[in-house]
Design a protein around this motif. Sequence first.
Motif, PDB file in Angstrom:
ATOM      1  N   GLU A 286       0.820  -1.127  -0.074  1.00 43.17           N
ATOM      2  CA  GLU A 286      -0.143   0.113   0.011  1.00 43.17           C
ATOM      3  C   GLU A 286       0.751   1.086   0.234  1.00 43.17           C
ATOM      4  OE1 GLU A 286      -3.336   0.162  -0.395  1.00 43.17           O
ATOM      5  OE2 GLU A 286      -3.265  -1.855  -0.823  1.00 43.17           O
ATOM      6  N   LEU A 287       2.109   1.237   0.695  1.00 42.90           N
ATOM      7  CA  LEU A 287       2.815   2.329   0.821  1.00 42.90           C
ATOM      8  C   LEU A 287       3.522   2.608  -0.390  1.00 42.90           C
ATOM      9  CD1 LEU A 287       4.009   4.665   2.721  1.00 42.90           C
ATOM     10  CD2 LEU A 287       5.852   2.889   3.155  1.00 42.90           C
ATOM     11  N   GLU A 288       3.966   1.335  -1.109  1.00 39.98           N
ATOM     12  CA  GLU A 288       4.586   1.662  -2.559  1.00 39.98           C
ATOM     13  C   GLU A 288       3.516   2.442  -3.460  1.00 39.98           C
ATOM     14  OE1 GLU A 288       5.119  -2.113  -5.467  1.00 39.98           O
ATOM     15  OE2 GLU A 288       6.895  -1.917  -3.545  1.00 39.98           O
ATOM     16  N   LYS A 289       2.336   1.912  -3.529  1.00 41.30           N
ATOM     17  CA  LYS A 289       1.225   2.329  -4.146  1.00 41.30           C
ATOM     18  C   LYS A 289       1.129   3.936  -4.043  1.00 41.30           C
ATOM     19  CE  LYS A 289      -2.460   0.051  -4.031  1.00 41.30           C
ATOM     20  NZ  LYS A 289      -3.884  -0.777  -4.055  1.00 41.30           N
ATOM     21  N   GLU A 290       1.168   4.336  -2.740  1.00 43.09           N
ATOM     22  CA  GLU A 290       0.814   5.630  -2.395  1.00 43.09           C
ATOM     23  C   GLU A 290       1.885   6.510  -3.038  1.00 43.09           C
ATOM     24  OE1 GLU A 290       0.118   6.193   1.759  1.00 43.09           O
ATOM     25  OE2 GLU A 290      -1.575   4.809   1.708  1.00 43.09           O
ATOM     26  N   TRP A 291       3.526   5.978  -2.598  1.00 41.30           N
ATOM     27  CA  TRP A 291       4.679   6.712  -2.879  1.00 41.30           C
ATOM     28  C   TRP A 291       4.690   6.801  -4.520  1.00 41.30           C
ATOM     29  CZ3 TRP A 291       8.831   5.042   1.025  1.00 41.30           C
ATOM     30  CH2 TRP A 291       8.766   5.686   1.965  1.00 41.30           C
TER      31      TRP A 291
END
Length: 171
Positions: free
Chosen positions: A80-85
């Motif tokens: 999820e963090l990878e997608k957000e960033w």
Amino acid sequence: MQQKEMKNIPNGIPGKKPIRTMFGKLKTQVWARKAFPILVNRAQNDQTITFKELAEDHFGVRGYMIFGSVCGIISATLYELEKEWNKGHIPRITNIVVRSDGNASRYVSNILTGARDIPPEVSEYVEIQLKPIWEYQHWEVVKMALKLKGKIHDMEVKLAEAHKAYHQLIR
């Protein structure tokens, strides 16, 4: 041996929706938040950790099977963090958690080889899965980002609870 690419598979689970993230009150979510810094420390020192060691030495838990779920929660959170960033792949740090015999977990073995009981060759596993984790230079940034997201999540939960209490009061 045919290797399957894990970085584009949500949580490493082909065909399944992402599972819950670290932010919540479930025991596995709390443990995931506590386990992540331990994994970061190991990754920064080019080390693996066994499920048993993680469970017994760091959590005082004798049954360590649930730590597969804890690792899944950490992976989901990183995804999820990878997608957000949108700034590139964050290696799945949970791949440094191995079985007591030093082999990849059955779950990871299944993803990588397509066979549940056939672990990938150790040298290939180190080269393909572990080296990128050990060489990743941004673990401290990821750790701080997740800490901040946790605080934001907690604040959102408190605001939602306050909002609900307010509406019950004015009814």
